[in-house]
Design an enzyme around this catalytic site. Structure first.
Site, PDB file in Angstrom:
ATOM      1  N   GLY A 190      50.160  55.091  67.794  1.00 21.85           N
ATOM      2  CA  GLY A 190      48.953  55.435  68.554  1.00 21.85           C
ATOM      3  C   GLY A 190      49.029  54.889  69.968  1.00 21.85           C
ATOM      4  O   GLY A 190      48.053  54.361  70.492  1.00 21.85           O
ATOM      5  N   GLY A 230      46.439  51.040  71.769  1.00 16.53           N
ATOM      6  CA  GLY A 230      47.874  51.198  71.556  1.00 16.53           C
ATOM      7  C   GLY A 230      48.626  51.292  72.867  1.00 16.53           C
ATOM      8  O   GLY A 230      49.699  50.692  73.032  1.00 16.53           O
ATOM      9  N   SER A 285      39.720  45.474  62.055  1.00 24.01           N
ATOM     10  CA  SER A 285      38.482  45.390  62.833  1.00 24.01           C
ATOM     11  C   SER A 285      37.497  44.498  62.088  1.00 24.01           C
ATOM     12  O   SER A 285      37.530  44.419  60.849  1.00 24.01           O
ATOM     13  CB  SER A 285      37.874  46.786  62.957  1.00 24.01           C
ATOM     14  OG  SER A 285      36.553  46.712  63.434  1.00 24.01           O
ATOM     15  N   TYR A 318      35.270  54.520  57.548  1.00 21.11           N
ATOM     16  CA  TYR A 318      36.087  53.779  58.533  1.00 21.11           C
ATOM     17  C   TYR A 318      36.152  52.298  58.169  1.00 21.11           C
ATOM     18  O   TYR A 318      37.234  51.701  58.146  1.00 21.11           O
ATOM     19  CB  TYR A 318      35.479  53.972  59.922  1.00 21.11           C
ATOM     20  CG  TYR A 318      36.141  53.137  61.003  1.00 21.11           C
ATOM     21  CD1 TYR A 318      37.386  53.490  61.520  1.00 21.11           C
ATOM     22  CD2 TYR A 318      35.518  51.989  61.506  1.00 21.11           C
ATOM     23  CE1 TYR A 318      37.993  52.720  62.514  1.00 21.11           C
ATOM     24  CE2 TYR A 318      36.121  51.218  62.487  1.00 21.11           C
ATOM     25  CZ  TYR A 318      37.360  51.586  62.991  1.00 21.11           C
ATOM     26  OH  TYR A 318      37.960  50.818  63.965  1.00 21.11           O
TER      27      TYR A 318
HETATM   28  N1  LIG Z   1      38.035  50.481  70.137  1.00 23.17           N
HETATM   29  C1  LIG Z   1      37.473  49.554  69.376  1.00 23.17           C
HETATM   30  O1  LIG Z   1      36.391  49.030  69.668  1.00 23.17           O
HETATM   31  C2  LIG Z   1      38.164  49.072  68.151  1.00 23.17           C
HETATM   32  C3  LIG Z   1      37.622  47.963  67.466  1.00 23.17           C
HETATM   33  C4  LIG Z   1      38.262  47.504  66.335  1.00 23.17           C
HETATM   34  C5  LIG Z   1      39.412  48.119  65.890  1.00 23.17           C
HETATM   35  N2  LIG Z   1      39.916  49.201  66.556  1.00 23.17           N
HETATM   36  C6  LIG Z   1      41.141  49.821  66.040  1.00 23.17           C
HETATM   37  O2  LIG Z   1      42.069  49.962  67.085  1.00 23.17           O
HETATM   38  C7  LIG Z   1      42.991  51.000  66.774  1.00 23.17           C
HETATM   39  C8  LIG Z   1      43.217  51.871  67.992  1.00 23.17           C
HETATM   40  O3  LIG Z   1      42.040  52.582  68.284  1.00 23.17           O
HETATM   41  P1  LIG Z   1      41.488  52.791  69.755  1.00 23.17           P
HETATM   42  O4  LIG Z   1      40.194  52.091  69.825  1.00 23.17           O
HETATM   43  O5  LIG Z   1      42.525  52.496  70.746  1.00 23.17           O
HETATM   44  O6  LIG Z   1      41.160  54.360  69.699  1.00 23.17           O
HETATM   45  P2  LIG Z   1      41.803  55.611  70.450  1.00 23.17           P
HETATM   46  O7  LIG Z   1      41.726  55.434  71.919  1.00 23.17           O
HETATM   47  O8  LIG Z   1      41.153  56.797  69.850  1.00 23.17           O
HETATM   48  O9  LIG Z   1      43.335  55.551  70.027  1.00 23.17           O
HETATM   49  C9  LIG Z   1      43.743  55.916  68.751  1.00 23.17           C
HETATM   50  C10 LIG Z   1      45.209  56.242  68.806  1.00 23.17           C
HETATM   51  O10 LIG Z   1      45.613  56.666  67.505  1.00 23.17           O
HETATM   52  C11 LIG Z   1      46.282  57.912  67.637  1.00 23.17           C
HETATM   53  N3  LIG Z   1      46.121  58.764  66.476  1.00 23.17           N
HETATM   54  C12 LIG Z   1      44.975  59.190  65.900  1.00 23.17           C
HETATM   55  N4  LIG Z   1      45.250  60.020  64.888  1.00 23.17           N
HETATM   56  C13 LIG Z   1      46.601  60.117  64.824  1.00 23.17           C
HETATM   57  C14 LIG Z   1      47.488  60.843  64.016  1.00 23.17           C
HETATM   58  N5  LIG Z   1      47.050  61.676  63.057  1.00 23.17           N
HETATM   59  N6  LIG Z   1      48.822  60.719  64.230  1.00 23.17           N
HETATM   60  C15 LIG Z   1      49.278  59.913  65.211  1.00 23.17           C
HETATM   61  N7  LIG Z   1      48.488  59.209  66.027  1.00 23.17           N
HETATM   62  C16 LIG Z   1      47.163  59.326  65.832  1.00 23.17           C
HETATM   63  C17 LIG Z   1      45.647  58.584  68.844  1.00 23.17           C
HETATM   64  O11 LIG Z   1      46.478  59.620  69.315  1.00 23.17           O
HETATM   65  P3  LIG Z   1      45.906  60.792  70.267  1.00 23.17           P
HETATM   66  O12 LIG Z   1      45.876  60.175  71.619  1.00 23.17           O
HETATM   67  O13 LIG Z   1      46.916  61.883  70.141  1.00 23.17           O
HETATM   68  O14 LIG Z   1      44.583  61.165  69.742  1.00 23.17           O
HETATM   69  C18 LIG Z   1      45.522  57.380  69.768  1.00 23.17           C
HETATM   70  O15 LIG Z   1      46.735  57.139  70.414  1.00 23.17           O
HETATM   71  C19 LIG Z   1      42.415  51.722  65.575  1.00 23.17           C
HETATM   72  O16 LIG Z   1      43.130  51.336  64.417  1.00 23.17           O
HETATM   73  C20 LIG Z   1      40.983  51.222  65.499  1.00 23.17           C
HETATM   74  O17 LIG Z   1      40.497  51.213  64.192  1.00 23.17           O
HETATM   75  C21 LIG Z   1      39.323  49.703  67.661  1.00 23.17           C
END
Ligand SMILES: NC(=O)c1ccc[n+]([C@@H]2O[C@H](COP(=O)([O-])OP(=O)(O)OC[C@H]3O[C@@H](n4cnc5c(N)ncnc54)[C@H](OP(=O)(O)O)[C@@H]3O)[C@@H](O)[C@H]2O)c1
Length: 289
Positions: A25, A31, A154, A179
């Site tokens: 990701g 990521g 998370s 989630y």
């Molecule tokens: N943001 C927060 O506040 C927060 C808090 C706690 C935990 N997290 C965790 O942090 C992690 C990253 O999330 P984020 O907040 O950075 O969200 P994000 O900006 O939506 O990034 C998610 C990433 O995962 C990729 N992804 C989603 N579905 C996929 C698939 N089927 N195959 C391959 N890649 C896929 C997305 O690719 P695309 O770009 O192609 O969509 C993107 O690169 C997650 O595990 C989330 O649960 C986030």
């Protein structure tokens, strides 16, 4: 493994020329920032992205801030178990070892959807994909001394447990609950894996990045997305603890820990339930074939 590092957000490491990290990701959000920070330390970084154009653009952006970085791009849709298998095979072919695997890719799905494998989408991308990928990459992780698996969980994992008889939310679907359960699954998996690889010198950590302004709530209405971004820290700050988990020398030799804000903290009481960890392991083995 790594050398000097001052704390989360202040990465100052010479990790060594041959060290290789993988971030799933990596095209956006946390990521992307984790991959960028790792590349800045001199680690070779393998970016795993769903979309080749978004992946190429992420690689270009990271190369701009770290011109000497070695960046590999792997394209895989982690909602497909056969794509996860192909990804692992390609990685085993192109890479000689893996020092760090950051299982970061994740989604929130507003409505219940099924993957090509007929699995509930959130469970499949957030838990089953990293479960399968990590197991398939074991030979690469074992080829490095003191390698680390960092599972991006998370604090949303708190206050819920798994319905082991309905892992796929067939009885009813609530987007946030689904989630939350996958984020608990990340912690349960971390502890179960840590027990299994303890003798191989592999450390396994679950990490809470804190609320960060990313695209994670992309399916939510605009007002919610705005409110979310106003309350959140920048993604680069959210990346600090995952990067710390990947590199910090003070974590060498430690494993099976939950990390938040650059410290080891307790995860939820449910996450320490060994019977639940083992049940999830067995069910995940079954679901991933
Ligand atoms: N943001 C927060 O506040 C927060 C808090 C706690 C935990 N997290 C965790 O942090 C992690 C990253 O999330 P984020 O907040 O950075 O969200 P994000 O900006 O939506 O990034 C998610 C990433 O995962 C990729 N992804 C989603 N579905 C996929 C698939 N089927 N195959 C391959 N890649 C896929 C997305 O690719 P695309 O770009 O192609 O969509 C993107 O690169 C997650 O595990 C989330 O649960 C986030």
């Amino acid at each position: 493994m790594p050398v000097p590092h001052t704390g989360p957000g202040e990465v100052d490491i010479n990790y060594g020329d041959e060290s290789i990290a993988t971030v799933t990701g990596a095209s956006s959000g946390l990521g992307f920032e984790i991959a960028r920070a790792l590349a800045m330390t001199g680690v070779r970084v393998a970016l795993v992205c769903r979309d080749s154009a978004r992946g190429a653009s992420a690689r270009e952006n990271i190369a701009r801030s770290s011109p000497s970085a070695t960046l590999d791009l792997f394209v895989a849709d982690l909602s497909s178990l056969s794509a996860v298998r192909r990804l692992a095979a390609e990685m085993r072919e192109r890479l000689t070892r893996l020092d760090v695997l950051v299982n970061n890719a994740g989604v929130v799905k507003l409505r219940r959807e099924e993957t090509v494998d007929g699995l509930e989408w959130t469970l499949s991308v957030n838990h089953l994909a990293p479960f399968l990928l990590t197991r398939l990459l074991m030979p690469l992780l074992e080829a490095s001394r003191g390698s680390r698996v960092v599972n991006v969980s998370s604090d949303a994992h708190r206050g819920v447990t798994l319905d082991v008889d309905d892992l796929q939310s067939l009885k009813g679907y609530d987007a946030f609950l689904a989630y939350q359960r996958t984020k608990l699954a990340n912690v349960l998996f971390t502890y179960a894996l840590s027990r299994r690889v303890a003798g191989n010198g592999i450390s396994v950590f679950a990490v809470a990045p804190g609320m960060a302004a990313t695209e994670i709530v992309r399916e939510a209405p605009p007002w919610y997305r705005l409110e979310w971004s106003l309350k959140s820290r920048p993604a680069s700050e959210g990346a600090a603890t995952p990067v710390w988990a990947a590199l910090a020398p003070e974590l060498s030799g430690k494993s099976g820990l939950y990390l938040r804000d650059g410290a080891v903290v307790d995860s939820s009481p449910e996450s320490y339930d060994v019977a639940l960890q083992e049940r999830l392991w067995v069910d995940s083995m079954g679901l991933t074939g």
